[in-house]
Design an enzyme around this catalytic site. Sequence first.
Site, PDB file in Angstrom:
ATOM      1  N   ASP A   8       0.905  -1.143   0.099  1.00 49.51           N
ATOM      2  CA  ASP A   8      -0.148  -0.080   0.098  1.00 49.51           C
ATOM      3  C   ASP A   8       0.946   1.270   0.130  1.00 49.51           C
ATOM      4  OD1 ASP A   8      -2.710   1.253   0.137  1.00 49.51           O
ATOM      5  OD2 ASP A   8      -1.857   2.044   2.024  1.00 49.51           O
ATOM      6  N   SER A   9       0.387   2.378  -0.453  1.00 47.84           N
ATOM      7  CA  SER A   9       1.103   3.687  -0.424  1.00 47.84           C
ATOM      8  C   SER A   9       1.250   3.945   1.008  1.00 47.84           C
ATOM      9  CB  SER A   9       0.426   4.780  -1.199  1.00 47.84           C
ATOM     10  OG  SER A   9      -1.030   4.861  -0.622  1.00 47.84           O
ATOM     11  N   TYR A  40      -0.614   8.701  -2.857  1.00 47.39           N
ATOM     12  CA  TYR A  40      -0.483   8.379  -4.294  1.00 47.39           C
ATOM     13  C   TYR A  40      -1.665   9.198  -4.855  1.00 47.39           C
ATOM     14  CZ  TYR A  40       3.005   4.661  -3.937  1.00 47.39           C
ATOM     15  OH  TYR A  40       4.379   3.811  -3.845  1.00 47.39           O
ATOM     16  N   GLY A  41      -2.841   9.332  -4.231  1.00 45.72           N
ATOM     17  CA  GLY A  41      -4.024   9.866  -4.992  1.00 45.72           C
ATOM     18  C   GLY A  41      -4.121  10.959  -5.758  1.00 45.72           C
ATOM     19  N   CYS A  71      -4.177  -1.206  -2.410  1.00 46.27           N
ATOM     20  CA  CYS A  71      -4.224   0.378  -2.434  1.00 46.27           C
ATOM     21  C   CYS A  71      -5.106   0.545  -3.769  1.00 46.27           C
ATOM     22  CB  CYS A  71      -3.008   0.971  -2.723  1.00 46.27           C
ATOM     23  SG  CYS A  71      -2.881   2.518  -3.302  1.00 46.27           S
ATOM     24  N   ASN A  72      -6.362   1.184  -3.672  1.00 46.12           N
ATOM     25  CA  ASN A  72      -7.072   1.544  -4.644  1.00 46.12           C
ATOM     26  C   ASN A  72      -6.546   2.322  -5.885  1.00 46.12           C
ATOM     27  OD1 ASN A  72     -10.117   0.751  -4.452  1.00 46.12           O
ATOM     28  ND2 ASN A  72      -9.223   1.207  -2.550  1.00 46.12           N
ATOM     29  N   THR A  73      -5.656   3.179  -5.545  1.00 44.72           N
ATOM     30  CA  THR A  73      -4.933   4.167  -6.653  1.00 44.72           C
ATOM     31  C   THR A  73      -3.805   3.183  -7.342  1.00 44.72           C
ATOM     32  OG1 THR A  73      -5.034   6.231  -5.192  1.00 44.72           O
ATOM     33  CG2 THR A  73      -3.577   6.131  -6.948  1.00 44.72           C
ATOM     34  N   GLU A 156      -5.386   9.987   8.390  1.00 46.74           N
ATOM     35  CA  GLU A 156      -3.935   9.705   8.717  1.00 46.74           C
ATOM     36  C   GLU A 156      -3.411  10.688   9.986  1.00 46.74           C
ATOM     37  OE1 GLU A 156      -1.041   8.940   6.630  1.00 46.74           O
ATOM     38  OE2 GLU A 156      -2.075   7.547   5.533  1.00 46.74           O
ATOM     39  N   CYS A 190     -11.474   3.437  -0.881  1.00 47.50           N
ATOM     40  CA  CYS A 190     -10.292   3.718  -0.270  1.00 47.50           C
ATOM     41  C   CYS A 190      -9.899   3.021   0.925  1.00 47.50           C
ATOM     42  CB  CYS A 190      -9.900   5.328  -0.151  1.00 47.50           C
ATOM     43  SG  CYS A 190      -8.606   5.781   0.695  1.00 47.50           S
ATOM     44  N   THR A 191      -8.811   2.391   1.184  1.00 49.65           N
ATOM     45  CA  THR A 191      -8.829   1.412   2.289  1.00 49.65           C
ATOM     46  C   THR A 191      -8.586   2.369   3.623  1.00 49.65           C
ATOM     47  OG1 THR A 191      -6.191   1.676   1.781  1.00 49.65           O
ATOM     48  CG2 THR A 191      -7.665  -0.391   0.949  1.00 49.65           C
ATOM     49  N   HIS A 192      -8.603   3.778   3.466  1.00 51.47           N
ATOM     50  CA  HIS A 192      -8.570   4.485   4.693  1.00 51.47           C
ATOM     51  C   HIS A 192     -10.043   4.724   5.056  1.00 51.47           C
ATOM     52  CE1 HIS A 192      -4.451   5.593   3.449  1.00 51.47           C
ATOM     53  NE2 HIS A 192      -4.325   6.384   4.786  1.00 51.47           N
TER      54      HIS A 192
END
Length: 272
Positions: A8-9, A40-41, A71-73, A156, A190-192
């Site tokens: 993941d980023s 990354y987005g 990571c979706n991006t 974050e 988005c994994t967040h």
Amino acid sequence: MGPIGIFDSGFGGLTVFKEIKALLPQYDYIYLGDNARVPYGTRSYETVYHYTLECVHHLFDKGCRLVILACNTASAKALRTIQQRDLPLYPDLRRVLGVIRPTTEIIDQFTVSKQVGILATSGTVNSQSYSIEIHKFFPTIEVYQEACPMWVPLVENNEIDSEGARYFVQQSIQRLLTRAPAIDTLILACTHYPLLLPLIKARIPSHIQVVSQGPIVAKSLADYLHRHPEMEALCTTNGTTQFFTTEKPENFDEKAALFYGAHVQAMQLELV
């Protein structure tokens, strides 16, 4: 033989990895977060591809034969190119999988109105990956996307229960539902975003289902290993986990528990 790589980023992929580890605890895993170069987005396709490929190579070098882009991006901007251009250059069996397809190929199980909302980063929205994949499987489903650029920074910085988080979650959901009031399914692309789930559910009608990717990706991986015994045979099964970050490990360890639900102790991977 070697561990399964999870990339993941940054921290978000830990919400997916937590579900994978819970469902498939017998395998060995290496998690790599490219925290030094997050986010990354907002980056270009070429930059995301270059960063993602570099980290995939590092995981391959550590013995991983199977890597999950949690990571979706990265899945939206780099996965297809890596699969088509880079993996064929390896003389042995290697695979890289993403998080978008497992979600999109079963989305019809959730929606009755055939109208689906996507909450994602600007990069994922601009890639149109979810629209393309959903329409590939289910041409009659209408897809409405909403970029939520403030959500990742809020998570974050552990501001998930702040006034700012409540404001920006409300703003994004209201914009989306104003455009498409018949939506009955929301994908957290988005994994967040699972960390904002209580705020999200409090601001949508009760009939709308919210789909988080972690459990879906974990089940998809289990199914993949069952259908590909040649790859499953290359995954070691000692139940170990290692964490790597391209940032300072102490910074990673401090925030990672929020996403993973347990204390982690990471090692630093130096990018050349």
